[in-house]
Design a protein around this motif. Structure first.
Motif, mmCIF file in Angstrom:
data_model
loop_
_atom_site.group_PDB
_atom_site.id
_atom_site.type_symbol
_atom_site.label_atom_id
_atom_site.label_comp_id
_atom_site.label_asym_id
_atom_site.label_seq_id
_atom_site.Cartn_x
_atom_site.Cartn_y
_atom_site.Cartn_z
ATOM 1 N N UNK A 121 7.551 2.020 -0.147
ATOM 2 C CA UNK A 121 8.157 1.261 -1.652
ATOM 3 C C UNK A 121 6.951 -0.336 -0.713
ATOM 4 N N UNK A 122 6.970 -0.935 0.219
ATOM 5 C CA UNK A 122 6.874 -1.697 0.876
ATOM 6 C C UNK A 122 5.709 -1.783 1.469
ATOM 7 N N UNK A 123 4.331 -0.785 1.830
ATOM 8 C CA UNK A 123 3.128 -0.818 2.500
ATOM 9 C C UNK A 123 2.559 -0.038 2.072
ATOM 10 N N UNK A 124 1.357 -0.522 1.296
ATOM 11 C CA UNK A 124 0.179 -0.079 0.381
ATOM 12 C C UNK A 124 -1.136 1.433 0.677
ATOM 13 N N UNK A 125 -1.475 1.847 0.648
ATOM 14 C CA UNK A 125 -1.896 2.924 1.784
ATOM 15 C C UNK A 125 -3.219 3.174 1.298
ATOM 16 N N UNK A 126 -4.152 4.137 1.726
ATOM 17 C CA UNK A 126 -5.525 4.693 1.675
ATOM 18 C C UNK A 126 -5.189 6.131 1.547
ATOM 19 N N UNK A 127 -6.059 6.651 0.870
ATOM 20 C CA UNK A 127 -5.518 8.541 0.922
ATOM 21 C C UNK A 127 -7.073 8.597 0.355
ATOM 22 N N UNK A 158 0.983 11.849 -8.216
ATOM 23 C CA UNK A 158 1.222 10.393 -7.911
ATOM 24 C C UNK A 158 0.854 9.224 -6.995
ATOM 25 N N UNK A 159 0.021 10.502 -6.187
ATOM 26 C CA UNK A 159 -0.416 9.244 -5.080
ATOM 27 C C UNK A 159 -1.895 8.725 -5.683
ATOM 28 N N UNK A 160 -2.305 9.391 -6.052
ATOM 29 C CA UNK A 160 -3.713 8.656 -6.051
ATOM 30 C C UNK A 160 -3.937 6.847 -6.764
ATOM 31 N N UNK A 161 -3.175 7.295 -7.931
ATOM 32 C CA UNK A 161 -2.929 5.510 -9.037
ATOM 33 C C UNK A 161 -3.159 4.945 -8.277
ATOM 34 N N UNK A 162 -1.939 4.978 -7.281
ATOM 35 C CA UNK A 162 -1.619 3.871 -6.027
ATOM 36 C C UNK A 162 -2.105 3.094 -5.299
ATOM 37 N N UNK A 163 -2.697 4.271 -4.891
ATOM 38 C CA UNK A 163 -3.734 3.815 -3.297
ATOM 39 C C UNK A 163 -4.709 2.973 -3.653
ATOM 40 N N UNK A 164 -4.674 2.255 -2.339
ATOM 41 C CA UNK A 164 -6.009 0.760 -2.176
ATOM 42 C C UNK A 164 -6.642 1.449 -2.656
ATOM 43 N N UNK A 165 -7.343 2.647 -2.042
ATOM 44 C CA UNK A 165 -8.601 2.937 -1.667
ATOM 45 C C UNK A 165 -8.396 4.569 -1.348
ATOM 46 N N UNK A 166 -9.490 4.802 -2.255
ATOM 47 C CA UNK A 166 -9.713 6.520 -2.259
ATOM 48 C C UNK A 166 -10.664 7.542 -1.711
ATOM 49 N N UNK A 167 -10.954 8.287 -0.534
ATOM 50 C CA UNK A 167 -11.815 8.596 0.399
ATOM 51 C C UNK A 167 -12.407 9.911 0.049
ATOM 52 N N UNK A 394 -13.495 -0.902 3.740
ATOM 53 C CA UNK A 394 -12.479 -0.773 3.085
ATOM 54 C C UNK A 394 -10.760 -1.267 3.417
ATOM 55 N N UNK A 395 -11.138 -1.847 4.443
ATOM 56 C CA UNK A 395 -9.907 -2.439 5.005
ATOM 57 C C UNK A 395 -10.155 -4.026 5.177
ATOM 58 N N UNK A 396 -11.253 -4.263 5.598
ATOM 59 C CA UNK A 396 -11.842 -5.795 5.418
ATOM 60 C C UNK A 396 -11.319 -6.272 3.870
ATOM 61 N N UNK A 397 -11.320 -5.484 3.191
ATOM 62 C CA UNK A 397 -11.125 -5.874 1.329
ATOM 63 C C UNK A 397 -9.607 -6.600 1.046
ATOM 64 N N UNK A 398 -8.832 -5.105 1.931
ATOM 65 C CA UNK A 398 -7.893 -5.320 1.695
ATOM 66 C C UNK A 398 -6.885 -6.337 2.635
ATOM 67 N N UNK A 399 -7.751 -6.755 3.907
ATOM 68 C CA UNK A 399 -7.525 -7.926 4.952
ATOM 69 C C UNK A 399 -8.050 -9.187 3.765
#
Length: 413
Positions: A121-127, A158-167, A394-399
């Motif tokens: 609930x408090x952490x974004x994720x890459x899937x 459930x998980x794909x729409x909320x993912x910051x990025x999908x690989x 991907x992670x630079x964009x999130x940072x």
């Protein structure tokens, strides 16, 4: 920034575990990023520590998982749990989030199909989505029985729409994710499979086993083919057996088959099929094989034979090509795109097609030479640095976005 990489597959799960190790290794090479592995499997923790990877066990009991997941699937329940937490149950419904906060994690990374992101609930994720074969081949029992199809659909929706990025593993895979799950194509990043860490080490002359050692250990003949795959129906071991029987009856050629991988409910059936086809003494069921032995099995084999139905790409053909092992692959468009002229392609409706290819690699040195040359050329195009840079982007964009609400360690506002 600290990244939690979830290693939810047990060591014996094969390619999924190996790809996760490759991703961890790539992330560890990036300056400014720290990688922490998270796993619910105690055996994984020890193995990761042996590789010098910081790893932590997290609670995955039924009740912990239920309450963590509840608010994700039923958001209105969060208000109730919030009130209960005020009464002293501080981790209720947020156990995994709390654990990640204790480890100062910024973002999570999932490299296998999982419901775990719903718990956050408090952490974004890459899937990561390596395949959508339940859609491509819903007739196989491993993807339709016991509501497995519905379970996979529920997870992805459930998980794909909320993912910051999908690989995804390929352009075709990315297209299907965008089409079937309404994910913005710009959020989907294509990062192809890379040979496992152990295979790359063996190719660099740092192997921990030898061709002779694995032949002696498993009692293999000098002429054998290799197929590393769990004993699932979709892996199509029966076709391999039928091709071997055709090779034996039509040409009088016997070749052994070394089959590594755990039983997924199909082993007894496969053993009976080998017996019925008269090749039981040619088939070697190796069970789980240590990472260090897999490269030596490739290197000593006359060919990798992979008649799997599932894709859109697969890891073993890449590993075989890197190690100079000729590849015989199922004739599917995405497999041809993956391997191009570095493989022979067999018709899965006709076992004699496989028999002919087996005869070729056993008796025609010119074909073997061509496959090895094409395989090495293709393997040279596997750019580990390029994959690492894609992960970095991907992670630079999130940072960059994270700095809108959180100061970085170096003190930037």
């Amino acid at each position: 920034m600290r990244i939690a990489v979830f290693v939810e597959n047990a060591l014996g799960s094969g390619g999924a575990f190996q790809q996760t190790l490759s991703m961890i290794q790539a992330l560890q090479s990036l300056p400014g990023y720290a990688v922490v592995a998270m796993s619910p499997v105690a055996e994984n923790i020890e193995r990761l520590h042996d590789r010098g990877i910081e790893a932590h066990l997290y609670a995955d009991g039924a009740w912990t998982r239920f309450f963590d997941t509840l608010s994700g699937l039923a958001p209105r329940s969060e208000k109730v749990m919030h009130q209960v937490r005020r009464l002293g149950f501080r981790r209720l419904g947020q156990n995994l989030d709390s654990h990640l906060e204790e480890l100062k994690i910024d973002i999570a990374f999932f490299n296998a199909r999982s419901t775990t992101p719903i718990r956050l609930t408090r952490h974004p994720y890459v899937f990561t989505v390596w395949d959508l074969c339940h859609r491509d081949h819903p007739e196989f029992p491993e993807v339709f029985a016991d509501r497995e199809f519905e379970r996979r659909e529920q997870i992805l929706k459930a998980v794909l729409p909320k993912a910051f990025a999908v690989i995804a593993d390929s352009d075709r895979g990315a297209e299907k994710i965008a089409l079937w799950y309404a994910v913005d194509r710009a959020r989907i990043h294509v990062i192809p499979f890379l040979p496992s860490v152990g295979v790359r080490a063996y190719a660099a002359g740092k192997g921990t086993s030898t061709q002779q050692a694995v032949r002696v250990k498993y009692g293999l003949p000098e002429n054998y083919i290799f197929y590393p795959a769990q004993m699932w129906p979709h892996k199509n071991h029966l076709y391999l057996f039928e091709g071997m029987a055709e090779l034996k009856s039509r040409y009088g050629i016997l070749v052994g088959a070394a089959l590594s991988g755990g039983d997924k409910g199909n082993l007894n059936y496969l053993q009976s099929c080998a017996q019925r086809l008269g090749i039981a003494d040619q088939v070697f069921f190796l069970g789980f094989v240590d990472d260090g032995e897999i490269p030596a099995l490739y290197a000593g084999a006359k060919a990798l034979v992979m008649p799997s139905y599932f894709g859109p790409t697969n890891l073993p053909p890449l590993e075989a090509a890197l190690l100079g092992c000729p590849v015989i692959y199922a004739d599917q468009p995405t497999f041809r795109t993956q391997m191009q002229d570095a493989a022979l392609y067999c018709d899965l409706t006709d076992p004699s097609s496989l028999a002919e290819h087996l005869r070729s690699v056993l008796q025609d040195p010119s074909i073997v030479k061509h496959l090895k040359k094409a395989g090495h050329a293709m393997a040279e195009q596997l750019d580990e640095d390029k994959s690492t840079q894609k992960l970095k982007s991907i992670f630079d964009a999130y940072a960059l976005k994270q700095r809108r609400w959180k100061a970085q360690e170096e003190g930037r506002p």
